[in-house]
Design an enzyme around this catalytic site. Structure first.
Site, PDB file in Angstrom:
ATOM      1  N   LYS A  39       0.768  -1.117  -0.101  1.00  0.00           N
ATOM      2  CA  LYS A  39      -0.087   0.128   0.121  1.00  0.00           C
ATOM      3  C   LYS A  39       0.899   1.322  -0.057  1.00  0.00           C
ATOM      4  CE  LYS A  39      -1.533   2.228   3.369  1.00  0.00           C
ATOM      5  NZ  LYS A  39      -2.244   2.591   4.585  1.00  0.00           N
TER       6      LYS A  39
ATOM      7  N   ASP B 170      -6.434   0.908   1.008  1.00  0.00           N
ATOM      8  CA  ASP B 170      -6.342   1.170   2.477  1.00  0.00           C
ATOM      9  C   ASP B 170      -7.793   0.713   2.850  1.00  0.00           C
ATOM     10  OD1 ASP B 170      -8.205   2.866   1.296  1.00  0.00           O
ATOM     11  OD2 ASP B 170      -7.499   4.760   2.592  1.00  0.00           O
TER      12      ASP B 170
END
Length: 367
Positions: free
Chosen positions: A235, A253
């Site tokens: 991420k 997320d």
């Protein structure tokens, strides 16, 4: 001989006549006696028979009344028992008719084809692009190093809190070399407002040392290199690649995970599998902007606990429409961008997303 026979016949005839006369006399006497007795006994017999008949009639009437009293409630009870038997049929009919009303917004069919899913997903992204034309990372940074550190610090806290903390951190430690040589206690004191400050201190000092020792103090521009740094996962790596190097990446997320499942783009829960599933729905060139659009929408409208469905621009395309507030005025109060707004916002009023009947209208500009 002939005379004797004649005398015998006469004697026999006389005997027969005498017998008949005696019988007739006896019968007449019996009749007279019966006639004499009948007038005296007739009235008494008639009265008794009447009394007996009246008593029998009274008993019969009493029995009929008793039977009627008993039979009455039984019949009523029987009717009462029949009513519940008919009730389920009456109750079932409206339920069957009302079942289709549960669908309050257009929903994709259970057997939505792959092509239909791709089209719906891309229409959602196009609509969000109109709503958030300037979507960008909400972390403040001037270079790839600052973005990398800020993204690591943003775990388990808000971007606003990170933006309030990083100015003092970068003012004291502007380069990877400076932060790699920093005193951990001093860094902890600066990062304390971000939460988990000890673990985050170890991460930012560790990645600064790795950058200094392995990459000459420069942030690498490859995914396989970034994920080797302490505290950096896919991420964080995609945030850096997409926004500091212009290389497409999907940022999975918590907001992104929540929304793509609500939209039924995928049923996966593992971030890496979500990234692969969603990435297959869009051209690679769309990945970075798609991430911004989804994350911005999740922060402003499609909240985790109570989404503002009545003010959502993609309501007609959302299978989860109705999980949150559908009333436009009430939904408007849930919009977080109403408190101060943000640069470049071009949000239409909630009413623009509804038709005359108060139901979600087709997205503007969706093709």
């Amino acid at each position: 001989m002939g005379e004797q026979s004649s005398d015998g016949g006469e004697k026999a005839a006389k005997a027969v006549k005498r017998t008949a006369a005696k019988r007739a006399s006896t019968a007449a006497g019996s009749a007279e006696k019966a006639a004499a007795e009948t007038p005296a006994e007739a009235p008494a017999g008639t009265s008794a028979e009447k009394a007996t008949a009246e008593k029998a009639t009274a008993k019969k009437a009493t029995a009929e009344k008793a039977t009627a009293k008993i039979a009455g409630p039984v019949k009523k009870a029987a009717v009462a028992r029949k009513k519940p038997a008919a009730a389920p049929e009456k109750a079932t009919a409206p339920v069957r008719k009302a079942a289709p009303a549960k669908t309050v917004a257009p929903q994709p069919p259970a057997d939505e084809s792959r092509t239909a899913l791709v089209r719906r997903a891309r229409r959602i992204n196009r609509e969000l692009a109109e709503v958030y034309p300037y979507a960008h990372p909400e972390l403040d940074f001037d270079d790839p190093f600052q973005l990398l550190v800020a993204t690591v610090l943003s775990a388990q806290t808000t971007d606003l809190r990170v933006n309030q903390t990083t100015p003092s951190l970068f003012a004291k430690y502007p380069t990877p070399e400076d932060l790699a040589a920093a005193d951990p206690e001093e860094v902890e004191e600066i990062l304390r407002p971000c939460g988990f400050f000890r673990a985050k201190t170890r991460s930012v000092i560790g990645l600064s040392k790795a950058l200094t020792e392995d990459f000459g103090g420069e942030v690498p521009g490859r995914l396989e290199d970034l994920v080797k740094l302490p505290g950096v996962g896919r991420k964080t790596a995609f945030v850096v690649l997409g926004n500091a190097f212009g290389r497409p990446g999907i940022t999975v997320d918590t907001h992104f995970q929540r929304l793509v499942r609500r939209w039924r783009w995928t049923g996966e829960t593992d971030p890496d599998k979500i990234e692969a599933a969603v990435g297959a729905l869009f051209p690679k060139s769309d990945w970075t902007d798609l991430s911004h659009h989804v994350i911005w929408h999740g922060r402003r409208i499609c909240h985790a606990r109570k989404p503002a469905c009545g003010a959502c621009p993609v309501a007609p395309l959302c299978p989860a429409y109705g999980e949150g507030e559908t009333d436009p005025e009430k939904a408007k109060k849930l919009l977080k961008y109403e408190k101060g707004g943000f640069p470049g916002q071009r949000l239409r009023p909630p009413q623009a997303y509804l038709d005359a009947g108060g139901k979600p209208a087709p997205p503007l500009g969706a093709g």
